[in-house]
Design a protein around this motif. Structure first.
Motif, PDB file in Angstrom:
ATOM      1  N   ASN A 144       0.835  -1.195   0.000  1.00  0.00           N
ATOM      2  CA  ASN A 144       0.000   0.000   0.000  1.00  0.00           C
ATOM      3  C   ASN A 144       0.870   1.246   0.000  1.00  0.00           C
ATOM      4  O   ASN A 144       1.978   1.251   0.529  1.00  0.00           O
ATOM      5  CB  ASN A 144      -0.954  -0.009   1.198  1.00  0.00           C
ATOM      6  CG  ASN A 144      -0.372   0.712   2.406  1.00  0.00           C
ATOM      7  OD1 ASN A 144      -0.425   1.939   2.507  1.00  0.00           O
ATOM      8  ND2 ASN A 144       0.213  -0.063   3.325  1.00  0.00           N
ATOM      9  N   ARG A 145       0.350   2.295  -0.607  1.00  0.00           N
ATOM     10  CA  ARG A 145       0.978   3.613  -0.542  1.00  0.00           C
ATOM     11  C   ARG A 145      -0.112   4.666  -0.353  1.00  0.00           C
ATOM     12  O   ARG A 145      -0.208   5.640  -1.079  1.00  0.00           O
ATOM     13  CB  ARG A 145       1.822   3.875  -1.800  1.00  0.00           C
ATOM     14  CG  ARG A 145       1.124   3.677  -3.136  1.00  0.00           C
ATOM     15  CD  ARG A 145       2.016   4.176  -4.288  1.00  0.00           C
ATOM     16  NE  ARG A 145       1.398   4.006  -5.591  1.00  0.00           N
ATOM     17  CZ  ARG A 145       1.654   3.001  -6.431  1.00  0.00           C
ATOM     18  NH1 ARG A 145       2.517   2.058  -6.082  1.00  0.00           N
ATOM     19  NH2 ARG A 145       1.056   2.954  -7.612  1.00  0.00           N
ATOM     20  N   PHE A 146      -0.948   4.429   0.667  1.00  0.00           N
ATOM     21  CA  PHE A 146      -2.090   5.309   0.919  1.00  0.00           C
ATOM     22  C   PHE A 146      -1.670   6.751   1.209  1.00  0.00           C
ATOM     23  O   PHE A 146      -2.256   7.692   0.698  1.00  0.00           O
ATOM     24  CB  PHE A 146      -2.920   4.780   2.089  1.00  0.00           C
ATOM     25  CG  PHE A 146      -3.815   3.642   1.721  1.00  0.00           C
ATOM     26  CD1 PHE A 146      -4.829   3.813   0.814  1.00  0.00           C
ATOM     27  CD2 PHE A 146      -3.639   2.389   2.290  1.00  0.00           C
ATOM     28  CE1 PHE A 146      -5.678   2.765   0.469  1.00  0.00           C
ATOM     29  CE2 PHE A 146      -4.460   1.336   1.950  1.00  0.00           C
ATOM     30  CZ  PHE A 146      -5.485   1.519   1.038  1.00  0.00           C
ATOM     31  N   GLY A 147      -0.690   6.929   2.077  1.00  0.00           N
ATOM     32  CA  GLY A 147      -0.273   8.280   2.416  1.00  0.00           C
ATOM     33  C   GLY A 147      -1.179   8.974   3.419  1.00  0.00           C
ATOM     34  O   GLY A 147      -1.498  10.165   3.275  1.00  0.00           O
ATOM     35  N   PHE A 148      -1.599   8.223   4.464  1.00  0.00           N
ATOM     36  CA  PHE A 148      -2.420   8.797   5.548  1.00  0.00           C
ATOM     37  C   PHE A 148      -3.690   9.458   5.008  1.00  0.00           C
ATOM     38  O   PHE A 148      -4.060  10.565   5.413  1.00  0.00           O
ATOM     39  CB  PHE A 148      -1.614   9.825   6.351  1.00  0.00           C
ATOM     40  CG  PHE A 148      -0.610   9.249   7.315  1.00  0.00           C
ATOM     41  CD1 PHE A 148      -0.577   7.903   7.614  1.00  0.00           C
ATOM     42  CD2 PHE A 148       0.309  10.073   7.932  1.00  0.00           C
ATOM     43  CE1 PHE A 148       0.356   7.380   8.505  1.00  0.00           C
ATOM     44  CE2 PHE A 148       1.247   9.579   8.833  1.00  0.00           C
ATOM     45  CZ  PHE A 148       1.275   8.224   9.116  1.00  0.00           C
ATOM     46  N   ASN A 149      -4.401   8.791   4.093  1.00  0.00           N
ATOM     47  CA  ASN A 149      -5.711   9.301   3.675  1.00  0.00           C
ATOM     48  C   ASN A 149      -6.698   9.125   4.827  1.00  0.00           C
ATOM     49  O   ASN A 149      -6.834   8.037   5.380  1.00  0.00           O
ATOM     50  CB  ASN A 149      -6.203   8.556   2.439  1.00  0.00           C
ATOM     51  CG  ASN A 149      -6.322   7.054   2.659  1.00  0.00           C
ATOM     52  OD1 ASN A 149      -5.380   6.416   3.121  1.00  0.00           O
ATOM     53  ND2 ASN A 149      -7.465   6.505   2.338  1.00  0.00           N
ATOM     54  N   ASN A 150      -7.336  10.204   5.232  1.00  0.00           N
ATOM     55  CA  ASN A 150      -8.305  10.128   6.329  1.00  0.00           C
ATOM     56  C   ASN A 150      -9.129  11.401   6.390  1.00  0.00           C
ATOM     57  O   ASN A 150      -8.813  12.392   5.725  1.00  0.00           O
ATOM     58  CB  ASN A 150      -7.586   9.885   7.659  1.00  0.00           C
ATOM     59  CG  ASN A 150      -6.843  11.106   8.179  1.00  0.00           C
ATOM     60  OD1 ASN A 150      -7.288  11.771   9.116  1.00  0.00           O
ATOM     61  ND2 ASN A 150      -5.708  11.439   7.564  1.00  0.00           N
ATOM     62  N   GLU A 151     -10.185  11.373   7.199  1.00  0.00           N
ATOM     63  CA  GLU A 151     -11.127  12.490   7.281  1.00  0.00           C
ATOM     64  C   GLU A 151     -10.760  13.520   8.345  1.00  0.00           C
ATOM     65  O   GLU A 151     -11.502  14.475   8.560  1.00  0.00           O
ATOM     66  CB  GLU A 151     -12.534  11.952   7.531  1.00  0.00           C
ATOM     67  CG  GLU A 151     -13.041  11.085   6.386  1.00  0.00           C
ATOM     68  CD  GLU A 151     -14.343  10.386   6.705  1.00  0.00           C
ATOM     69  OE1 GLU A 151     -14.926  10.674   7.788  1.00  0.00           O
ATOM     70  OE2 GLU A 151     -14.784   9.548   5.896  1.00  0.00           O
ATOM     71  N   GLY A 152      -9.624  13.338   9.013  1.00  0.00           N
ATOM     72  CA  GLY A 152      -9.158  14.316   9.979  1.00  0.00           C
ATOM     73  C   GLY A 152      -9.591  14.029  11.403  1.00  0.00           C
ATOM     74  O   GLY A 152     -10.492  13.234  11.671  1.00  0.00           O
ATOM     75  N   MET A 153      -8.929  14.708  12.335  1.00  0.00           N
ATOM     76  CA  MET A 153      -9.099  14.402  13.756  1.00  0.00           C
ATOM     77  C   MET A 153     -10.481  14.781  14.297  1.00  0.00           C
ATOM     78  O   MET A 153     -10.982  14.110  15.203  1.00  0.00           O
ATOM     79  CB  MET A 153      -8.008  15.090  14.578  1.00  0.00           C
ATOM     80  CG  MET A 153      -8.050  16.599  14.549  1.00  0.00           C
ATOM     81  SD  MET A 153      -6.627  17.308  15.431  1.00  0.00           S
ATOM     82  CE  MET A 153      -7.032  19.066  15.349  1.00  0.00           C
ATOM     83  N   GLU A 154     -11.106  15.811  13.766  1.00  0.00           N
ATOM     84  CA  GLU A 154     -12.417  16.203  14.287  1.00  0.00           C
ATOM     85  C   GLU A 154     -13.457  15.130  13.993  1.00  0.00           C
ATOM     86  O   GLU A 154     -14.294  14.798  14.844  1.00  0.00           O
ATOM     87  CB  GLU A 154     -12.846  17.547  13.692  1.00  0.00           C
ATOM     88  CG  GLU A 154     -11.936  18.711  14.044  1.00  0.00           C
ATOM     89  CD  GLU A 154     -11.936  19.062  15.531  1.00  0.00           C
ATOM     90  OE1 GLU A 154     -12.829  18.585  16.256  1.00  0.00           O
ATOM     91  OE2 GLU A 154     -11.027  19.793  15.959  1.00  0.00           O
ATOM     92  N   ALA A 155     -13.420  14.575  12.784  1.00  0.00           N
ATOM     93  CA  ALA A 155     -14.357  13.514  12.424  1.00  0.00           C
ATOM     94  C   ALA A 155     -14.117  12.270  13.275  1.00  0.00           C
ATOM     95  O   ALA A 155     -15.062  11.635  13.760  1.00  0.00           O
ATOM     96  CB  ALA A 155     -14.219  13.178  10.940  1.00  0.00           C
ATOM     97  N   ALA A 156     -12.832  11.914  13.462  1.00  0.00           N
ATOM     98  CA  ALA A 156     -12.511  10.739  14.273  1.00  0.00           C
ATOM     99  C   ALA A 156     -12.945  10.944  15.718  1.00  0.00           C
ATOM    100  O   ALA A 156     -13.522  10.041  16.341  1.00  0.00           O
ATOM    101  CB  ALA A 156     -11.014  10.453  14.208  1.00  0.00           C
ATOM    102  N   ALA A 157     -12.681  12.127  16.263  1.00  0.00           N
ATOM    103  CA  ALA A 157     -13.048  12.413  17.649  1.00  0.00           C
ATOM    104  C   ALA A 157     -14.554  12.305  17.858  1.00  0.00           C
ATOM    105  O   ALA A 157     -15.019  11.765  18.873  1.00  0.00           O
ATOM    106  CB  ALA A 157     -12.548  13.798  18.055  1.00  0.00           C
TER     107      ALA A 157
END
Length: 354
Positions: free
Chosen positions: A110-123
């Protein structure tokens, strides 16, 4: 693996791997994936960094990047679950395609590169689930690709999400964000870990902080990392992340850029694990990750020095039923060798890997 799971995996393997993973998450969220619940025994129950675990088999970060299926995962037989990696700001990650099945090798690049919705969404998601977890849930901390101060990014994510998780992992070992692994250098690592640990002092509870390292460190680099981890008093080390090595691969995707995981990583990551155990005289709690696809694999990690283990890539080939299979198989191996408790087996085979 039951028949339904075998058929489902067969269908998913005909689809682009990133899309198939998204479909698997959707199925879990919809509640249509059978879950065994808690898997445990007197031999499997253990304590790690103050956390009571029903068994020592956990889920590694990357499976549920945005904490969208935490409820389901905590019922999948794992003793603990790690979500993320999460960065301060949402980011798309690297261009697609960025996930490759190496079927002949039972491996993944994999070479995703930390794709994510950010800390506010996770929190927000972790907050809703924080009071009804049957097993500990942790968060993998990351830094944005375009950040001018990556060390500060880890602190920001921990400050935002730390109150809602049972542990947090400082991930400086992903090979898919340019120069991220430079943070494993002694001075940079000392400053980064000190910042996160200082942020913990400002929170209402004690959250164990783990450090996740790469399998590609030289012996000298590994010794420096171990020294810094002990110096700042990090709670545990996760060994290891994915590798840049491509030794012995058969798949046509073997030359793809990114981090390699799965069975080809097992020997390299286990040797790093055993070396860490030796460097720290067995006093640093260790989590073994890399290439675990069976109960015997998990057992070897534990005997090499890990108190608990994590898996991920093998699930793509063997399904979630593998979790219960590994936990129960590990129980049988411990009984076979006369260990009354999993903690009694930790490090007993370390010399075999040195």
């Amino acid at each position: 693996m039951n028949l339904v799971e075998k058929i489902a995996l067969g269908v998913l393997h005909r689809i682009d791997p990133e899309h198939s993973h998204s479909l698997a998450l959707m199925a879990m969220k919809a509640g249509v994936v059978p879950m065994p619940g808690i898997v445990t025994s007197d031999r499997l129950r253990t304590s790690f960094c103050g956390m009571a675990l029903s068994n020592p088999v956990g889920l590694a970060a990357g499976y549920d990047k945005n904490a969208t299926v935490v409820d389901a995962l905590t019922q999948a037989g794992f003793g603990f679950v790690e979500v993320g990696a999460v960065t301060p700001h949402p980011q798309p990650g690297n261009p697609k395609p960025r996930l490759f099945r190496l079927t002949e090798d039972q491996a993944v690049i994999n070479r995703f590169g930390f794709n994510n919705e950010g800390m506010e969404a996770a929190a927000a998601r972790l907050t809703r689930r924080s009071r009804r977890r049957p097993v500990p849930v942790g968060l993998n901390l990351g830094a944005n690709k375009d950040s001018e101060d990556r060390a500060a990014d880890y602190v920001r994510v921990f400050e935002t999400c730390g109150p809602y998780v049972d542990f947090a992992t400082v991930n400086v070992s992903s090979p898919n964000t340019e120069k991220l692994r430079d943070l494993q250098g002694a001075d940079a690592l000392r400053g980064l870990l000190s910042g996160v640990l200082a942020a913990r002092e400002g929170q209402d509870k004690y959250t164990p902080i783990f450090l996740k390292i790469a399998p590609d460190l030289t012996d000298a680099e590994l010794a420096k990392v171990a020294g810094v981890a002990q110096e700042v008093d990090v709670d545990a080390i996760i060994a290891t992340n994915t590798t840049l090595s491509r030794d012995g691969l058969k798949s046509r995707y073997r030359a793809e850029a990114g981090g390699l995981s799965g069975p080809p990583l097992f020997e390299k990551s286990t040797r790093v694990l055993a070396r860490l155990s030796e460097l720290t005289d067995g006093t640093m709690p260790l989590i073994g990750v890399g290439g675990i696809a069976s109960a015997e694999d998990a057992y070897q990690k534990i005997r090499a020095g890990a108190s608990i283990v994590q898996l991920y890539s093998a699930l793509a080939y063997k399904g979630l039923s593998l979790v219960e299979e590994i936990a129960l198989g590990l129980d049988e191996l411990l009984e076979r060798d006369g260990f009354a408790h999993v903690a009694d087996a930790v490090g007993t085979g370390r010399k075999d890997w040195l």
